[in-house]
Design a protein around this motif. Structure first.
Motif, PDB file in Angstrom:
ATOM      1  N   LEU A 193       9.158 -41.289  49.870  1.00  0.00           N
ATOM      2  CA  LEU A 193      10.214 -42.206  50.945  1.00  0.00           C
ATOM      3  C   LEU A 193       9.368 -42.972  51.694  1.00  0.00           C
ATOM      4  N   GLU A 194       8.087 -42.712  51.933  1.00  0.00           N
ATOM      5  CA  GLU A 194       7.343 -43.838  53.023  1.00  0.00           C
ATOM      6  C   GLU A 194       6.319 -44.786  52.268  1.00  0.00           C
ATOM      7  N   PRO A 195       6.747 -45.689  51.853  1.00  0.00           N
ATOM      8  CA  PRO A 195       5.936 -46.519  50.839  1.00  0.00           C
ATOM      9  C   PRO A 195       4.649 -46.746  51.612  1.00  0.00           C
ATOM     10  N   MET A 196       4.568 -46.966  52.997  1.00  0.00           N
ATOM     11  CA  MET A 196       3.093 -47.168  53.331  1.00  0.00           C
ATOM     12  C   MET A 196       2.290 -45.948  53.462  1.00  0.00           C
ATOM     13  N   CYS A 197       2.917 -44.801  53.400  1.00  0.00           N
ATOM     14  CA  CYS A 197       2.319 -43.693  53.459  1.00  0.00           C
ATOM     15  C   CYS A 197       1.677 -43.560  52.088  1.00  0.00           C
ATOM     16  N   THR A 198       2.369 -43.905  51.095  1.00  0.00           N
ATOM     17  CA  THR A 198       1.950 -43.999  49.607  1.00  0.00           C
ATOM     18  C   THR A 198       0.788 -44.647  49.398  1.00  0.00           C
ATOM     19  N   ASN A 199       0.996 -45.808  49.769  1.00  0.00           N
ATOM     20  CA  ASN A 199      -0.347 -46.814  49.642  1.00  0.00           C
ATOM     21  C   ASN A 199      -1.311 -46.564  50.342  1.00  0.00           C
ATOM     22  N   LEU A 200      -1.282 -45.741  51.431  1.00  0.00           N
ATOM     23  CA  LEU A 200      -2.584 -45.155  52.055  1.00  0.00           C
ATOM     24  C   LEU A 200      -3.095 -43.956  51.340  1.00  0.00           C
ATOM     25  N   CYS A 201      -2.253 -43.377  50.868  1.00  0.00           N
ATOM     26  CA  CYS A 201      -2.573 -42.179  50.128  1.00  0.00           C
ATOM     27  C   CYS A 201      -3.415 -42.674  48.714  1.00  0.00           C
ATOM     28  N   LEU A 202      -2.706 -43.663  48.140  1.00  0.00           N
ATOM     29  CA  LEU A 202      -3.394 -44.083  46.939  1.00  0.00           C
ATOM     30  C   LEU A 202      -4.862 -44.767  47.226  1.00  0.00           C
ATOM     31  N   PHE A 203      -4.863 -45.583  48.051  1.00  0.00           N
ATOM     32  CA  PHE A 203      -6.178 -46.096  48.600  1.00  0.00           C
ATOM     33  C   PHE A 203      -7.162 -45.066  49.089  1.00  0.00           C
ATOM     34  N   SER A 204      -6.854 -43.980  49.804  1.00  0.00           N
ATOM     35  CA  SER A 204      -7.697 -42.794  49.872  1.00  0.00           C
ATOM     36  C   SER A 204      -8.249 -42.152  48.809  1.00  0.00           C
ATOM     37  N   ALA A 205      -7.168 -42.219  47.734  1.00  0.00           N
ATOM     38  CA  ALA A 205      -7.679 -41.395  46.537  1.00  0.00           C
ATOM     39  C   ALA A 205      -8.668 -41.976  45.604  1.00  0.00           C
ATOM     40  N   ILE A 206      -8.314 -43.409  45.623  1.00  0.00           N
ATOM     41  CA  ILE A 206      -9.218 -44.239  44.859  1.00  0.00           C
ATOM     42  C   ILE A 206     -10.581 -44.368  45.252  1.00  0.00           C
ATOM     43  N   LEU A 207     -10.662 -44.457  46.919  1.00  0.00           N
ATOM     44  CA  LEU A 207     -12.096 -44.438  47.605  1.00  0.00           C
ATOM     45  C   LEU A 207     -12.738 -43.080  47.251  1.00  0.00           C
ATOM     46  N   LEU A 208     -12.135 -42.010  47.207  1.00  0.00           N
ATOM     47  CA  LEU A 208     -12.879 -40.932  47.196  1.00  0.00           C
ATOM     48  C   LEU A 208     -13.198 -40.508  45.708  1.00  0.00           C
ATOM     49  N   GLY A 209     -12.542 -40.957  44.781  1.00  0.00           N
ATOM     50  CA  GLY A 209     -12.763 -40.865  43.310  1.00  0.00           C
ATOM     51  C   GLY A 209     -14.022 -41.857  43.215  1.00  0.00           C
ATOM     52  N   ILE A 210     -13.997 -43.219  43.784  1.00  0.00           N
ATOM     53  CA  ILE A 210     -15.224 -43.929  43.479  1.00  0.00           C
ATOM     54  C   ILE A 210     -16.556 -43.267  44.136  1.00  0.00           C
ATOM     55  N   LEU A 211     -16.148 -42.707  45.452  1.00  0.00           N
ATOM     56  CA  LEU A 211     -17.146 -41.944  45.899  1.00  0.00           C
ATOM     57  C   LEU A 211     -17.942 -40.900  45.209  1.00  0.00           C
ATOM     58  N   TYR A 212     -17.266 -40.251  44.395  1.00  0.00           N
ATOM     59  CA  TYR A 212     -17.727 -39.074  43.638  1.00  0.00           C
ATOM     60  C   TYR A 212     -18.426 -39.542  42.273  1.00  0.00           C
TER      61      TYR A 212
ATOM     62  N   GLN B  62       7.269 -23.413  51.941  1.00  0.00           N
ATOM     63  CA  GLN B  62       8.125 -24.076  51.236  1.00  0.00           C
ATOM     64  C   GLN B  62       8.037 -25.696  51.550  1.00  0.00           C
ATOM     65  N   LEU B  63       8.206 -25.709  53.095  1.00  0.00           N
ATOM     66  CA  LEU B  63       8.338 -26.984  53.820  1.00  0.00           C
ATOM     67  C   LEU B  63       7.001 -27.535  53.657  1.00  0.00           C
ATOM     68  N   SER B  64       5.844 -26.937  53.774  1.00  0.00           N
ATOM     69  CA  SER B  64       4.771 -27.513  53.538  1.00  0.00           C
ATOM     70  C   SER B  64       4.568 -28.192  52.200  1.00  0.00           C
ATOM     71  N   LEU B  65       5.044 -27.626  51.170  1.00  0.00           N
ATOM     72  CA  LEU B  65       5.001 -28.081  49.904  1.00  0.00           C
ATOM     73  C   LEU B  65       5.900 -29.282  49.626  1.00  0.00           C
ATOM     74  N   LEU B  66       7.072 -29.276  50.397  1.00  0.00           N
ATOM     75  CA  LEU B  66       8.039 -30.237  50.050  1.00  0.00           C
ATOM     76  C   LEU B  66       7.605 -31.579  50.740  1.00  0.00           C
ATOM     77  N   ARG B  67       7.310 -31.431  51.979  1.00  0.00           N
ATOM     78  CA  ARG B  67       7.056 -32.669  52.826  1.00  0.00           C
ATOM     79  C   ARG B  67       6.085 -33.552  52.348  1.00  0.00           C
ATOM     80  N   PRO B  68       4.894 -33.312  51.699  1.00  0.00           N
ATOM     81  CA  PRO B  68       3.951 -34.407  51.322  1.00  0.00           C
ATOM     82  C   PRO B  68       4.763 -34.898  50.007  1.00  0.00           C
ATOM     83  N   ILE B  69       5.527 -34.421  49.316  1.00  0.00           N
ATOM     84  CA  ILE B  69       6.195 -35.104  48.327  1.00  0.00           C
ATOM     85  C   ILE B  69       7.307 -36.054  48.896  1.00  0.00           C
TER      86      ILE B  69
ATOM     87  N   LEU C 123       7.015 -37.360  51.943  1.00  0.00           N
ATOM     88  CA  LEU C 123       6.189 -38.558  52.420  1.00  0.00           C
ATOM     89  C   LEU C 123       5.867 -39.397  51.191  1.00  0.00           C
ATOM     90  N   LEU C 124       5.319 -39.065  50.348  1.00  0.00           N
ATOM     91  CA  LEU C 124       4.916 -39.968  49.126  1.00  0.00           C
ATOM     92  C   LEU C 124       5.944 -40.500  48.574  1.00  0.00           C
TER      93      LEU C 124
END
Length: 577
Positions: free
Chosen positions: A413-432, A401-408, A410-411
């Protein structure tokens, strides 16, 4: 009151220190409060330490109250309980007197303006070691006092029967005590397994043409096999990660990779497209352990000073895998049937599974300590030996339950973490997206074959390798920033999560530059090497950013945990769970 000594005493100034050579009529009174006695730099010397540079510190030499409770010892100052006062300066009570009870010395505060005294004050340091190898201040007075671990850094009192590492990393059961060759073998095995998983995701893309003809499906439906596999890679770690905290990393590897091997079989013998789509999803879930848990294995075996290169090898494999898959799939699907794509994956994953079973031991420290505690209970017959893991009452359901809650958390409550995750998602999408764009560009505009199109993915591969080769430069830059922080704050080894950002900053410029070059050179009138160069630049930028997106949140969480331990020592253990 009986006489305390036959030598004359005098009370030195107002400090309350008794010095030889004074009037014999002056004697300590039983009502005197010796808890507030202060050192005098002119006459007080202990353990070879020059106290002229030390600030006056409350020291209790002799007490008439046997129940006086000593204040807690400072965790960052170790001292010698055997240290004695110089007989020429301070006179001890008569050995036959029961009025005065010796009290062990307290840590002495040091003057920050004289750092040389730190080394001097540690010349005579010694401490009693408990049975499990961790230092404790034993109760020599026989009173019911708590045993304090001097290495606990202010944390809660340690149980003397709590199993810990004997000698730190030198403990024979500690994964970090293994030979360097064996540790690197384990790193290469888990990295090869991670490479196999990510290669499985992309090698499928070169089966589209044959799947469309055999199962009479559209390209969009065939592409779902790729999308569902990636979805499984994202969902699996939320369950496999917490399970590894209970059962260890080795059982998760064996079970998950066994299922990864099994789910490839239905893909190889599928009679319809639905079978492939469903099994691809579960195959991604099973293989996701090596994208989440395997990084912990590398950290288990290497300390902070040794971790850079092994972690570089491991983190490179998940990003190199997608560029290797089309290279393999191009040759297989041009010269053989599409089913051989999965036959090759079966052979590869089966070999990796065998190496995992033979050469990869359990490395998760809490689980290894639990195994050590079981061994000690069996050898000694004493059931009081317990590992820290055996004292917790956390449940699997709560941890998941905590492992499902913590990503939410971080996404959101942590703006920098949100930006990095969005950047990673965009890069992975472009790669594929390149898996669909390369056939259009190199087969349609340049007339290449399927295998030649697969070779074009070497541009992304070379770009990622070049980015990996720049890692020592970024590591030196990271060390430089830490040294600047040490000079500014005086904190040794302190760091900030933002010190991991420079590679991502460089990648933020390389990614759009590479995409721009690739997009505007896809025409048949432009030589085919130019878009490949653009994909290489993209690969460099894509490889530079994900490593930062992994390390920065980890370092941020580490700092938060350290601050939590300083603020609320009694609740530090709960944060770890």
């Amino acid at each position: 009151m009986p006489a305390t000594t036959n030598l004359p005493f005098e009370r030195h100034r107002s400090a309350g220190i008794m010095r030889a050579g004074a009037s014999p009529n002056v004697a300590p009174s039983p009502s005197s409060d010796y808890k507030h006695v202060q050192t005098d730099p002119d006459i007080f010397d202990m353990g070879g330490i020059n106290h002229q540079t030390l600030s006056p510190t409350p020291i209790l030499l002799w007490s008439t109250n046997n129940n006086i409770q000593q204040p807690p010892k400072k965790s960052d100052e170790k001292y010698d309980e055997k240290t004695s006062l110089d007989d020429s300066d301070v006179v001890t009570p008569d050995s036959t007197s029961n009025e005065f009870v010796p009290i062990t010395s307290r840590p002495i505060s040091r003057n920050k303006s004289h750092p040389q005294n730190i080394a001097l004050s540690r010349r005579s340091i010694s401490r009693t070691r408990s049975n499990n190898g961790y230092g404790c201040d034993e109760n020599n007075s026989g009173e019911d006092e708590e045993v304090v671990d001097v290495e606990a850094a202010g944390e809660s009192t340690k149980d003397p029967f709590e199993v810990r590492w004997d000698g730190g990393d030198n403990d024979p059961m500690n994964p970090r005590s293994m030979s360097m060759a064996r540790r690197w073998l384990i790193v290469l095995i888990v990295s090869a397994s991670s490479l196999c998983v990510t290669c499985t995701s992309s090698v499928y893309t070169f089966t589209y043409s044959q799947l469309e003809k055999e199962f009479n499906c559209s390209r969009i439906v065939a592409t779902l096999g790729l999308s569902l596999f990636i979805m499984g890679l994202g969902i699996g770690p939320m369950a496999l990660g917490p399970l590894s905290e209970f059962y260890g990393r080795r059982p998760i590897y064996l079970v998950s990779f066994s299922f990864f091997f099994i789910w490839i079989i239905p893909c190889a013998v599928a009679k319809n497209i639905e079978t492939i789509l469903i099994t691809r999803f579960f195959d991604g879930v099973s293989g996701s352990a090596f994208l989440s848990v395997a990084g912990g294995t590398v950290g288990d075996m290497f300390n902070r000073q040794q971790l850079q290169l092994p972690m570089l090898v491991y983190t490179a494999s998940p990003f190199i895998g997608p560029s290797i898959g089309p290279l393999i799939g191009g040759f297989i699907n041009q010269y053989t049937n599409w089913r051989w794509t999965f036959y090759v994956l079966l052979i590869w994953s089966g070999a990796n599974l065998g190496m995992i079973a033979l050469f990869v031991p359990e490395t998760y420290h809490p689980v290894v300590l639990r195994n050590k505690a079981r061994k000690m209970r069996k050898e000694t017959g004493d059931n009081r030996w317990k590992a820290p893991m055996e004292k917790t009452n956390k449940s699997i359901a709560r941890t998941i339950q905590l492992s499902l809650l913590r990503p939410i958390q971080l996404l959101t409550l942590e703006p920098m973490c949100t930006n990095l995750c969005l950047f990673s998602a965009i890069l992975l999408g472009i790669l594929y997206l390149f898996f669909g764009a390369f056939p259009l560009v190199f087969e349609g505009n340049h007339g290449m074959t399927l295998s030649q199109t697969g070779l074009c993915f070497l541009g992304i591969f070379v770009g990622m390798i070049i980015a990996c080769m720049t890692d020592p430069f970024w590591h030196r830059n990271y060390d430089r920033l830490i040294k600047q922080r040490e000079e500014a704050t005086g904190e040794i080894g302190g760091s900030e999560p933002e010190y991991r950002l420079p590679p991502a900053i460089a990648g933020a410029f390389l990614v759009p530059a590479g995409l721009f070059l690739f997009a505007w050179t896809t025409y048949s009138s432009v030589h085919w090497i130019v878009p490949i160069i653009g994909s290489s630049i993209f690969g460099m930028g894509a490889r530079s950013q994900p490593l930062d997106s992994i390390s920065k949140p980890i370092e941020r969480l580490t700092i938060l945990r350290q601050r939590h331990r300083r603020w609320q020592p009694s609740k530090a253990a709960s944060l770890e769970h």
